[in-house]
Design a protein around this motif. Structure first.
Motif, PDB file in Angstrom:
ATOM      1  N   MET A  20       2.620  -0.330  -1.711  1.00  0.00           N
ATOM      2  CA  MET A  20       1.786  -0.796  -0.602  1.00  0.00           C
ATOM      3  C   MET A  20       0.367  -1.088  -1.070  1.00  0.00           C
ATOM      4  O   MET A  20      -0.322  -1.946  -0.505  1.00  0.00           O
ATOM      5  N   ALA A  21      -0.085  -0.378  -2.106  1.00  0.00           N
ATOM      6  CA  ALA A  21      -1.449  -0.578  -2.607  1.00  0.00           C
ATOM      7  C   ALA A  21      -1.641  -1.992  -3.142  1.00  0.00           C
ATOM      8  O   ALA A  21      -2.774  -2.491  -3.194  1.00  0.00           O
ATOM      9  N   ARG A  22      -0.554  -2.642  -3.539  1.00  0.00           N
ATOM     10  CA  ARG A  22      -0.666  -4.018  -4.033  1.00  0.00           C
ATOM     11  C   ARG A  22      -1.187  -4.953  -2.946  1.00  0.00           C
ATOM     12  O   ARG A  22      -1.697  -6.037  -3.231  1.00  0.00           O
ATOM     13  N   PHE A  23      -1.042  -4.536  -1.685  1.00  0.00           N
ATOM     14  CA  PHE A  23      -1.513  -5.359  -0.568  1.00  0.00           C
ATOM     15  C   PHE A  23      -2.870  -4.877  -0.047  1.00  0.00           C
ATOM     16  O   PHE A  23      -3.319  -5.310   1.017  1.00  0.00           O
ATOM     17  N   GLY A  24      -3.501  -3.979  -0.791  1.00  0.00           N
ATOM     18  CA  GLY A  24      -4.815  -3.500  -0.389  1.00  0.00           C
ATOM     19  C   GLY A  24      -4.791  -2.344   0.584  1.00  0.00           C
ATOM     20  O   GLY A  24      -5.836  -1.961   1.132  1.00  0.00           O
ATOM     21  N   ILE A  25      -3.618  -1.751   0.820  1.00  0.00           N
ATOM     22  CA  ILE A  25      -3.517  -0.621   1.744  1.00  0.00           C
ATOM     23  C   ILE A  25      -3.835   0.657   0.982  1.00  0.00           C
ATOM     24  O   ILE A  25      -3.284   0.926  -0.078  1.00  0.00           O
TER      25      ILE A  25
END
Length: 249
Positions: A172-177
């Motif tokens: 999810m961090a790949r989407f800036g979350i």
């Protein structure tokens, strides 16, 4: 002199106790009650002797092994596993005593709960090993710990739960979350635990032999349905942003 007991089962078949002994090497927690429960649910169909003894074949044992593997490794509910077995039964090769354990595609309406599967319960990772396995940065892991999404065990090691959560959060961090955005997930999960406990608790407390197996299956089914409902609601809510038409248009 008493005549020796005669085994009422045909040669080449196994009793339920012998099946249990074969499965326990790979599935230490399996019990006779669990095997009977899977039979009751239609996952395996052993024949019976005139005296009522179950007689399991090699194909029956393979089916049981497949069911237990899918439950342990992919946390699939029995309804999904049964669909997979039915597809195998319809295949030209069938089971035939040496089943073709192909990786079948899960039905379109089945939840993708396998993405949330834990590793073996004995797993213990160092902090660096967890970071390497999940792709998280040290700062991201600290944030997850700050918001109680991940916690180290006594001694500073991390278990399968930390790996499962860290892997999803890393993706999810790949989407800036970021971790601070995910507190709502934990709160929602805790509310679901409270709700589903009202359903599963009474099942687990029953005195029937298969109560534990039925409670475990209820947990799998509810968890899978929860994932499916959540994903559906999110997709519906995001249609206005993506401009995707509703299904059927």
């Amino acid at each position: 002199m008493t005549a020796p007991a005669v085994d009422p089962r045909p040669r080449g078949t196994l009793s339920i106790g012998e099946v249990l002994n074969q499965l326990r090497g790979q599935f230490p927690d399996v019990t006779i009650s669990k095997i009977r429960f899977l039979e009751t649910e239609g996952l395996v169909h052993p024949d019976r002797t005139p005296a009522g003894y179950r007689k399991f074949t090699a194909a029956d044992v393979a089916r049981l092994s497949y069911v237990l593997t899918q439950q342990r490794d992919h946390y699939l509910p029995l309804r999904v596993i049964k669909d997979q077995l039915d597809a195998m039964d319809r295949a030209p090769s069938g089971w035939g005593g040496a089943p073709r354990l192909a990786h079948l595609a899960i039905a379109d309406n089945a939840p993708t709960a396998e993405h949330f599967q834990p590793a073996p319960p004995s797993l213990r990772l160092s902090r660096d090993e967890l970071l390497n396995a999940t792709g998280l940065t040290a700062a991201q892991l600290r944030e997850l710990e700050e918001f109680d999404l991940v916690a180290a065990l006594p001694g500073g090691r991390y278990d399968d739960d930390a790996l499962a959560i860290g892997t999803v959060v890393g993706q999810m961090a790949r989407f800036g979350i970021e971790g601070r955005h995910l507190r709502a997930f934990r709160s929602a999960a805790q509310r679901e635990v409270g709700l589903f406990s009202q359903v599963v608790g009474p099942i687990a407390k029953q005195h029937s032999a298969d109560a534990k197996a039925r409670a475990e299956e209820a947990v799998r089914e509810l968890a899978a349905l929860s994932v499916q409902l959540h994903a559906t609601l999110v997709q519906i809510g995001l249609r206005s942003i993506t401009g995707a038409p509703p299904p059927g248009d």
